[in-house]
Motif scaffolding. Structure first.
Motif, PDB file in Angstrom:
ATOM      1  N   TYR B  40       0.853  -1.187   0.000  1.00  0.00           N
ATOM      2  CA  TYR B  40       0.000   0.000   0.000  1.00  0.00           C
ATOM      3  C   TYR B  40       0.886   1.233   0.000  1.00  0.00           C
ATOM      4  O   TYR B  40       1.882   1.278   0.703  1.00  0.00           O
ATOM      5  N   LEU B  41       0.517   2.232  -0.772  1.00  0.00           N
ATOM      6  CA  LEU B  41       1.271   3.479  -0.805  1.00  0.00           C
ATOM      7  C   LEU B  41       0.503   4.472   0.043  1.00  0.00           C
ATOM      8  O   LEU B  41      -0.622   4.828  -0.283  1.00  0.00           O
ATOM      9  N   VAL B  42       1.108   4.863   1.174  1.00  0.00           N
ATOM     10  CA  VAL B  42       0.401   5.724   2.113  1.00  0.00           C
ATOM     11  C   VAL B  42       1.227   6.974   2.377  1.00  0.00           C
ATOM     12  O   VAL B  42       2.441   6.875   2.594  1.00  0.00           O
ATOM     13  N   ALA B  43       0.588   8.141   2.344  1.00  0.00           N
ATOM     14  CA  ALA B  43       1.291   9.390   2.639  1.00  0.00           C
ATOM     15  C   ALA B  43       1.789   9.354   4.080  1.00  0.00           C
ATOM     16  O   ALA B  43       1.126   8.799   4.949  1.00  0.00           O
ATOM     17  N   ASP B  44       2.969   9.930   4.310  1.00  0.00           N
ATOM     18  CA  ASP B  44       3.597   9.988   5.640  1.00  0.00           C
ATOM     19  C   ASP B  44       3.982   8.627   6.190  1.00  0.00           C
ATOM     20  O   ASP B  44       4.224   8.478   7.381  1.00  0.00           O
ATOM     21  N   LYS B  45       4.020   7.604   5.331  1.00  0.00           N
ATOM     22  CA  LYS B  45       4.544   6.300   5.765  1.00  0.00           C
ATOM     23  C   LYS B  45       5.649   5.895   4.804  1.00  0.00           C
ATOM     24  O   LYS B  45       5.748   6.413   3.694  1.00  0.00           O
ATOM     25  N   ASP B  46       6.471   4.930   5.205  1.00  0.00           N
ATOM     26  CA  ASP B  46       7.629   4.560   4.405  1.00  0.00           C
ATOM     27  C   ASP B  46       7.249   3.991   3.051  1.00  0.00           C
ATOM     28  O   ASP B  46       6.325   3.198   2.924  1.00  0.00           O
ATOM     29  N   PRO B 104       6.169   9.764   1.115  1.00  0.00           N
ATOM     30  CA  PRO B 104       5.395  10.736   0.320  1.00  0.00           C
ATOM     31  C   PRO B 104       4.824  11.813   1.236  1.00  0.00           C
ATOM     32  O   PRO B 104       4.382  11.525   2.346  1.00  0.00           O
ATOM     33  N   LYS B 105       4.872  13.051   0.749  1.00  0.00           N
ATOM     34  CA  LYS B 105       4.342  14.155   1.551  1.00  0.00           C
ATOM     35  C   LYS B 105       2.873  14.401   1.242  1.00  0.00           C
ATOM     36  O   LYS B 105       2.148  14.944   2.068  1.00  0.00           O
ATOM     37  N   ASN B 106       2.446  14.030   0.031  1.00  0.00           N
ATOM     38  CA  ASN B 106       1.055  14.278  -0.372  1.00  0.00           C
ATOM     39  C   ASN B 106       0.424  12.984  -0.850  1.00  0.00           C
ATOM     40  O   ASN B 106       1.106  12.033  -1.174  1.00  0.00           O
ATOM     41  N   TYR B 107      -0.906  12.993  -0.921  1.00  0.00           N
ATOM     42  CA  TYR B 107      -1.581  11.812  -1.456  1.00  0.00           C
ATOM     43  C   TYR B 107      -2.135  12.126  -2.834  1.00  0.00           C
ATOM     44  O   TYR B 107      -2.265  13.274  -3.226  1.00  0.00           O
ATOM     45  N   GLY B 108      -2.452  11.095  -3.578  1.00  0.00           N
ATOM     46  CA  GLY B 108      -2.951  11.275  -4.949  1.00  0.00           C
ATOM     47  C   GLY B 108      -2.275  10.272  -5.867  1.00  0.00           C
ATOM     48  O   GLY B 108      -1.489   9.448  -5.440  1.00  0.00           O
ATOM     49  N   GLY B 138       0.870   4.796  -9.408  1.00  0.00           N
ATOM     50  CA  GLY B 138       0.384   4.198  -8.167  1.00  0.00           C
ATOM     51  C   GLY B 138      -0.458   5.222  -7.423  1.00  0.00           C
ATOM     52  O   GLY B 138      -0.197   6.416  -7.506  1.00  0.00           O
ATOM     53  N   GLN B 139      -1.458   4.739  -6.694  1.00  0.00           N
ATOM     54  CA  GLN B 139      -2.310   5.653  -5.941  1.00  0.00           C
ATOM     55  C   GLN B 139      -1.774   5.740  -4.520  1.00  0.00           C
ATOM     56  O   GLN B 139      -1.729   4.732  -3.816  1.00  0.00           O
ATOM     57  N   ILE B 140      -1.349   6.941  -4.128  1.00  0.00           N
ATOM     58  CA  ILE B 140      -0.898   7.132  -2.749  1.00  0.00           C
ATOM     59  C   ILE B 140      -2.112   7.593  -1.955  1.00  0.00           C
ATOM     60  O   ILE B 140      -2.695   8.636  -2.246  1.00  0.00           O
ATOM     61  N   VAL B 141      -2.514   6.797  -0.969  1.00  0.00           N
ATOM     62  CA  VAL B 141      -3.699   7.158  -0.178  1.00  0.00           C
ATOM     63  C   VAL B 141      -3.285   8.018   1.012  1.00  0.00           C
ATOM     64  O   VAL B 141      -2.144   7.962   1.461  1.00  0.00           O
ATOM     65  N   SER B 142      -4.221   8.789   1.530  1.00  0.00           N
ATOM     66  CA  SER B 142      -3.900   9.618   2.684  1.00  0.00           C
ATOM     67  C   SER B 142      -3.851   8.721   3.928  1.00  0.00           C
ATOM     68  O   SER B 142      -4.427   7.643   3.958  1.00  0.00           O
ATOM     69  N   LEU B 143      -3.158   9.203   4.949  1.00  0.00           N
ATOM     70  CA  LEU B 143      -2.997   8.437   6.186  1.00  0.00           C
ATOM     71  C   LEU B 143      -4.351   8.157   6.826  1.00  0.00           C
ATOM     72  O   LEU B 143      -4.616   7.082   7.350  1.00  0.00           O
ATOM     73  N   LYS B 144      -5.257   9.137   6.711  1.00  0.00           N
ATOM     74  CA  LYS B 144      -6.597   9.003   7.295  1.00  0.00           C
ATOM     75  C   LYS B 144      -7.320   7.822   6.642  1.00  0.00           C
ATOM     76  O   LYS B 144      -7.942   7.006   7.302  1.00  0.00           O
ATOM     77  N   GLU B 145      -7.223   7.743   5.339  1.00  0.00           N
ATOM     78  CA  GLU B 145      -7.882   6.695   4.560  1.00  0.00           C
ATOM     79  C   GLU B 145      -7.329   5.325   4.945  1.00  0.00           C
ATOM     80  O   GLU B 145      -8.070   4.365   5.128  1.00  0.00           O
ATOM     81  N   SER B 151      -6.519   0.480  10.916  1.00  0.00           N
ATOM     82  CA  SER B 151      -6.121   0.607  12.317  1.00  0.00           C
ATOM     83  C   SER B 151      -7.126  -0.163  13.181  1.00  0.00           C
ATOM     84  O   SER B 151      -8.234  -0.422  12.761  1.00  0.00           O
ATOM     85  N   PRO B 152      -6.748  -0.562  14.406  1.00  0.00           N
ATOM     86  CA  PRO B 152      -7.628  -1.395  15.228  1.00  0.00           C
ATOM     87  C   PRO B 152      -8.866  -0.675  15.771  1.00  0.00           C
ATOM     88  O   PRO B 152      -9.765  -1.313  16.269  1.00  0.00           O
ATOM     89  N   HIS B 153      -8.948   0.621  15.654  1.00  0.00           N
ATOM     90  CA  HIS B 153     -10.140   1.358  16.108  1.00  0.00           C
ATOM     91  C   HIS B 153     -10.510   1.068  17.556  1.00  0.00           C
ATOM     92  O   HIS B 153     -11.679   0.899  17.877  1.00  0.00           O
TER      93      HIS B 153
END
Lengths: 170, 189
Positions: B40-46, B104-108, B138-145, B151-153
Motif C-alpha cells: 500500500y502506498l500511504v502518505a507519511d509512511k515509508d 510521500p508528503k502528499n496523497y494522490g 500508483g495511488q498514494i492514499v492519505s494516512l486518514k484513509e 487501524s484497530p479502532h
C-alpha cells in the motif's frame, strides 16, 4: 638501547610505507534502517548508511560488505562521502534477531573471496568493522482483531442474559 | 512465400540487433530494474524503492552511477538511503541491490518513472547511459484513509461499549433490585 630504538624506528617507518592503502584505526559511524511495517514492504529490507574515518586520513577507499554470506560492493553517495549497503530478503526467511554486517577493505575482500572459493573459513578474516543490525520483524497487524473481540463480548453478554432468563423461566 | 520472406527478415533483424550490441564477450552491459516494494502506498509512511543492477556482459562495468530524479523534494522526503550513488566496479555476471526509503508528503496518483544509470562498458569506451524499468502509476492514499481501513479502532469500540452500557445495565439493574427485594421477602417468610 640506541640499537633497539633504531630497529623500532626502522620498523615503524617500514610499516607506514607498506600501509599506504590500508585504513589505520577505522572508525565507522552508521545509521541503520530495517523494514517496520508489513504493508509498506513486501520484503524485509536492511539499509546501512555509514561513513569511515581513518587515523591516516585515507579517503575514497573501495569498501565491501558481507551479510548472511552475501558479499556486495558498498555504494558511495555522490553528494557526500558516505557509503551505503542494502540487503533484502523474503519476510519468511528473515527471522528477528541481530544481524552483523562486516565491512571489508580491498585486501579483506580479496581474502574473503579466496576463502569462499576454496571453501575455507570466512570468519577467520577480520573485517575492518562490524555493524550490528537489530531486527524485530515487521508489524503485520494486531494479534487479535478488535472486531473479533467485540463480537465475542457481545455473544458473551447475550449468553449470560439468555441463560439467566431460561433459569428463571424454568 | 510471404511467410518465408518475413521469417528471413526476422532472422536477419535479430542477427543485426545482436551484433549491433557490440562484442558481448569484452564489454559490460547493465540491466537495471526499479521496483516499489510497498503493498500500500500511504502518505507519511515509508515507501520502499529497490533497484537491482545486473551486469549481463562479459567484463566489469566501471564507474557505475545511479541517479534517480523522480522523487522531487516537494513531494517526497528521503528517510534512509541515497538517490544518487556510484560504484567503482561491478563484476560481470553479478548483481547488486540498492534500496532507498522515501516518504510521500502528499496523497494522490503518482507516476513512478525510471531512474538513470551511467557506466563505462570497458576502459576504452565512452560512458553508456541506460534507464531503469519504471514501476508505473500508483495511488498514494492519505494516512486518514489508510487508518480507516487498517487501524484497530480501539477508541471507537470502547466508545461503542460505553454507549451500549445503559441499554444493558438499566434493565439488569431493575431485575436485580426486584429480585433482591423478592428474595428478601421470601426469606423473611
Amino acid at each position: 638501547m640506541a640499537s633497539t630504538l633504531l630497529v623500532v624506528s626502522v620498523f615503524l617507518a617500514f610499516s607506514s610505507l607498506v600501509s599506504g592503502d590500508k585504513c589505520i584505526g577505522p572508525q565507522v559511524k552508521s545509521d541503520v534502517y530495517t523494514s517496520k511495517e508489513g504493508p509498506m514492504s513486501t520484503q524485509a529490507v536492511f539499509i546501512v548508511e555509514f561513513s569511515l574515518s581513518c587515523k591516516n586520513n585515507l579517503k575514497n577507499l573501495p569498501l565491501y560488505a558481507e551479510l548472511n554470506g552475501q558479499v556486495m560492493p558498498a555504494s558511495r553517495a555522490i553528494s557526500s562521502d558516505k557509503y551505503q549497503v542494502s540487503w533484502s530478503g523474503e519476510h519468511k526467511s528473515v527471522s528477528s534477531g541481530t544481524y552483523n554486517v562486516r565491512i571489508y577493505d580491498e585486501e579483506g575482500y580479496a581474502a574473503l573471496r579466496k576463502a569462499q572459493r576454496s571453501g575455507g573459513d570466512t570468519s577467520a578474516i577480520s573485517p575492518l568493522y562490524t555493524v550490528p543490525i537489530p531486527y524485530s520483524g515487521v508489524w503485520k497487524g494486531p494479534l487479535v482483531q478488535t472486531e473479533f473481540v467485540a463480537v465475542c463480548a457481545a455473544v458473551l453478554v447475550w449468553y449470560l442474559a439468555h441463560s439467566t432468563r431460561s433459569r428463571l423461566q424454568s | 512465400m510471404m511467410k518465408a520472406l518475413s521469417t528471413v527478415c526476422l532472422v536477419l533483424l535479430l542477427a543485426f540487433a545482436s551484433s549491433a550490441g557490440g562484442d558481448e564477450e569484452s564489454t559490460a552491459r547493465l540491466l537495471v530494474s526499479k521496483n516499489i516494494l510497498n503493498e500500500y502506498l500511504v502518505a507519511d509512511k515509508d515507501l520502499t524503492v529497490e533497484y537491482i543492477i545486473y551486469n549481463v556482459g562479459g567484463s566489469p562495468a566501471l564507474n557505475v552511477e545511479l541517479n534517480d530524479d523522480s522523487f522531487p523534494d516537494s513531494d517526497f522526503s528521503v528517510v534512509r538511503g541515497f538517490l544518487k550513488v556510484k560504484w567503482q566496479r561491478l563484476a560481470p555476471g553479478s548483481n547488486v541491490t540498492h534500496s532507498v526509503i522515501v516518504r510521500p508528503k502528499n496523497y494522490g496518483m503518482f507516476n513512478f518513472t525510471s531512474a538513470q544509470v551511467s557506466y563505462k562498458p570497458s576502459e576504452a569506451t565512452d560512458i553508456q547511459r541506460v534507464y531503469t524499468s519504471a514501476p508505473g502509476e500508483g495511488q498514494i492514499v492519505s494516512l486518514k484513509e489508510f487508518d480507516r481501513q487498517f487501524s484497530p479502532h480501539i477508541m471507537d469500540w470502547a466508545t461503542f461499549a460505553i454507549m451500549t452500557l445503559p441499554s444493558i445495565a438499566f434493565p439488569w439493574m431493575l431485575w436485580y433490585r426486584s429480585k433482591s427485594k423478592y428474595e428478601g421477602k421470601t426469606k423473611k417468610n
